[in-house]
Structures are given as structure tokens and as C-alpha cells.
Design a protein around this motif. Structure first.
Motif, PDB file in Angstrom:
ATOM      1  N   PHE A  24       1.580   2.609 -10.334  1.00 42.75           N
ATOM      2  CA  PHE A  24       0.839   0.799  -9.864  1.00 42.75           C
ATOM      3  C   PHE A  24      -0.579   1.727  -9.737  1.00 42.75           C
ATOM      4  O   PHE A  24      -0.709   2.962  -9.067  1.00 42.75           O
ATOM      5  N   PHE A  28      -2.721  -3.268  -4.800  1.00 42.01           N
ATOM      6  CA  PHE A  28      -1.927  -2.598  -6.327  1.00 42.01           C
ATOM      7  C   PHE A  28      -2.101  -3.465  -7.211  1.00 42.01           C
ATOM      8  O   PHE A  28      -2.762  -4.729  -7.198  1.00 42.01           O
ATOM      9  N   GLY A  29      -2.191  -2.738  -8.254  1.00 43.07           N
ATOM     10  CA  GLY A  29      -2.125  -3.719  -9.144  1.00 43.07           C
ATOM     11  C   GLY A  29      -0.825  -3.682  -9.979  1.00 43.07           C
ATOM     12  O   GLY A  29       0.053  -3.437  -8.940  1.00 43.07           O
ATOM     13  N   LYS A  30      -0.484  -4.814 -10.944  1.00 44.48           N
ATOM     14  CA  LYS A  30       0.626  -5.271 -10.534  1.00 44.48           C
ATOM     15  C   LYS A  30       2.255  -4.447 -11.389  1.00 44.48           C
ATOM     16  O   LYS A  30       3.038  -4.591 -11.348  1.00 44.48           O
ATOM     17  N   GLY A  31       1.827  -3.363 -11.284  1.00 42.02           N
ATOM     18  CA  GLY A  31       2.087  -1.835 -12.103  1.00 42.02           C
ATOM     19  C   GLY A  31       2.594  -1.678 -13.836  1.00 42.02           C
ATOM     20  O   GLY A  31       2.381  -2.968 -14.661  1.00 42.02           O
ATOM     21  N   TYR A  46       3.846  -3.206   3.927  1.00 42.10           N
ATOM     22  CA  TYR A  46       3.964  -3.905   2.163  1.00 42.10           C
ATOM     23  C   TYR A  46       4.775  -4.406   1.969  1.00 42.10           C
ATOM     24  O   TYR A  46       6.086  -4.067   1.970  1.00 42.10           O
ATOM     25  N   GLN A  77       6.682  -5.999  -1.601  1.00 39.26           N
ATOM     26  CA  GLN A  77       6.835  -5.828  -3.248  1.00 39.26           C
ATOM     27  C   GLN A  77       7.308  -6.812  -3.619  1.00 39.26           C
ATOM     28  O   GLN A  77       8.977  -6.432  -3.591  1.00 39.26           O
ATOM     29  N   GLY A 112       8.422  -7.327  -9.885  1.00 42.56           N
ATOM     30  CA  GLY A 112       7.157  -8.054 -11.007  1.00 42.56           C
ATOM     31  C   GLY A 112       6.231  -7.716  -9.913  1.00 42.56           C
ATOM     32  O   GLY A 112       4.730  -7.871 -11.190  1.00 42.56           O
ATOM     33  N   GLN A 113       5.780  -7.307  -9.244  1.00 40.05           N
ATOM     34  CA  GLN A 113       4.361  -7.321  -8.534  1.00 40.05           C
ATOM     35  C   GLN A 113       3.759  -6.221  -8.684  1.00 40.05           C
ATOM     36  O   GLN A 113       5.186  -5.155  -8.068  1.00 40.05           O
ATOM     37  N   GLY A 114       3.007  -5.250  -8.350  1.00 37.39           N
ATOM     38  CA  GLY A 114       2.876  -4.276  -7.205  1.00 37.39           C
ATOM     39  C   GLY A 114       2.842  -4.645  -5.326  1.00 37.39           C
ATOM     40  O   GLY A 114       2.192  -6.078  -5.022  1.00 37.39           O
ATOM     41  N   PRO A 115       3.019  -4.168  -4.985  1.00 36.62           N
ATOM     42  CA  PRO A 115       3.134  -3.807  -3.310  1.00 36.62           C
ATOM     43  C   PRO A 115       1.686  -4.737  -2.690  1.00 36.62           C
ATOM     44  O   PRO A 115       0.615  -4.404  -3.230  1.00 36.62           O
ATOM     45  N   LEU A 134      10.820  -6.717  -1.604  1.00 34.53           N
ATOM     46  CA  LEU A 134      11.111  -5.186  -1.422  1.00 34.53           C
ATOM     47  C   LEU A 134      10.090  -5.207  -0.008  1.00 34.53           C
ATOM     48  O   LEU A 134       9.263  -5.301  -0.498  1.00 34.53           O
TER      49      LEU A 134
END
Lengths: 115, 113
Positions: free
Chosen positions: A90, A105-108, B35, B37, B40-43, B88
Motif C-alpha cells: 500500500f 492509502f491507495g487500494k493496494g 482506520y 479497510q 479490496g480497498q486500502g485503509p 477490517l
């Protein structure tokens, strides 16, 4: 407000291949930049961070990233990946300066390394 | 030396219910951030507390609230749970108010059915 774009959703590499994961951010001011890694079943860990100075920063486990201000980019690189690098990565940005506390954050990018 | 601990690890709730998630920061850390999460996404940032005061709040509805106690532990509360709250939930602690030295916990996996 800032935003982060990670170009690759899933990257599959063989061991010893070179790695570059793209990260672009959108923000008009000064930023602090981060790369985090999440190994399977583990918590987020900081790989490296950029605050100021040398735009090429080195992190743990042989990772490095280069901040290119003109391109709003902070790409992560590693010359030779190992199976143990399999994880989700990330990119994150924080607006620099007092009063700004959140990481965006980006989506990873999921990295799978094949032995 | 204990890291950031979160409890519970997993839980399942029904729509409309209320949930409380807990976080104990690293000893000596005075700042706690939360945060979310989604798969499939970032925190995504929810809250930050420093010295028991709210320092920042993300783009979340008022159903989300938090507090920090004198021992710097923290609770995240979510009322009137929706299916979309399934995620999460991560807690991160740092010694100061900035995210420079964030240490994340392993998270609480919330499933709303």
C-alpha cells in the motif's frame, strides 16, 4: 483532499525478477509519502517513508522508492524479489504540516512471487 | 514488548445492532488512530485521538464515534450497523500526534449480516 492511485491490482513475478510498483498521488501541497506492506495474516508494516531531502529512499528488506515531484509519483522498487515478498503493498500520503493527521492509502497492489 | 492489541479479533453482528471495538496502544504511545479497510480497498481514516482529544475525523457518518481513555486505550463505537460496515477495523498508535511512527494492530474483522 489528497488521493492515491496504485496502477497495478495484482502483480505476479518469478523469484529474482525485478519489481516496480507504481504510485501516484494527487495533492497540491507538500506531502509525506509512505509504503506499507501487509504479509498474509499479518498487520500493516512500514517499508519506507519520505519526508524531505534525497528523493531516493531506502527501506527494509532491500526495498527502495523514488519520489518524483514533477510526476507526483512515489514508485516502489526492488532489484530481485523473493518468495517471501509475497504480500499486499500500500502506498500512502499525508499532507505535510501541522493539523494534518490522516494517512490516505491507495487500494493496494497484491504481489505474488512464484518460486 | 507488546505491540498494538485489538479486541475482539473477529465478530459477527446483525444489521441495526451496535458494536464496540477496543484498542490498546504500545506502552508510551499517546496517539491512537482508527482506520476501516473494506475488502479490496486500502485503509480509510476514521479518527485520530491524541492525549484523549479528537484531532481528526474522516468522512464517516455520525454513527461512528470513538474515545480515548486516561491510559490511552481507545474504543471505536458504531451504531445502527449496516451491511456496508463489514470490514477490517485497524488501530494504529504512535508516540506523537503524527503518523511518522505508526504501528498498526492486526485489526478486528467485523461482519454484519
Amino acid at each position: 483532499a489528497q488521493s492515491v492511485s496504485q496502477h497495478n491490482h495484482h502483480v505476479i513475478l518469478s523469484e529474482a525478477a525485478s519489481l516496480e510498483l507504481g504510485c501516484n498521488y494527487s495533492y497540491g501541497g507538500t506531502v509525506n509519502l509512505f509504503w506499507y506492506v501487509q504479509y498474509p495474516g499479518q498487520h500493516l508494516q512500514l517499508l519506507l517513508k519520505y519526508f524531505s531531502g534525497d528523493p531516493l529512499v531506502k527501506g527494509i528488506k532491500g526495498f527502495e522508492a523514488e519520489f518524483i515531484k514533477s510526476k507526483f509519483s512515489f514508485n516502489l522498487r526492488k532489484p530481485s524479489v523473493q518468495w517471501s515478498d509475497t504480500a499486499e503493498y500500500f502506498c500512502a500520503v499525508k499532507a505535510s504540516g501541522a493539523g494534518s493527521y490522516q494517512l490516505t492509502f491507495g487500494k493496494g497492489t497484491k504481489l505474488s512471487v512464484i518460486p | 514488548d507488546a505491540g498494538v492489541t485489538q479486541s475482539p479479533t473477529h465478530l459477527i453482528k446483525t444489521r441495526g445492532q451496535h458494536v464496540t471495538l477496543r484498542c490498546s496502544p504500545i506502552s508510551g504511545h499517546k496517539s491512537v488512530s482508527w482506520y476501516q479497510q473494506v475488502l479490496g480497498q486500502g485503509p480509510q481514516f476514521i479518527f485520530q485521538y491524541y492525549e484523549k482529544e479528537e484531532r481528526g475525523r474522516g468522512n464517516f457518518p455520525d454513527r461512528f464515534s470513538a474515545r480515548q481513555f486516561p491510559n490511552y486505550s481507545s474504543e471505536l463505537n458504531v451504531n445502527a450497523l449496516l451491511l456496508g460496515d463489514s470490514a477490517l477495523y485497524l488501530c494504529a498508535s504512535s508516540a506523537s500526534g503524527g503518523p511518522y511512527g505508526y504501528t498498526f494492530g492486526s485489526g478486528t474483522r467485523l461482519t454484519v449480516v
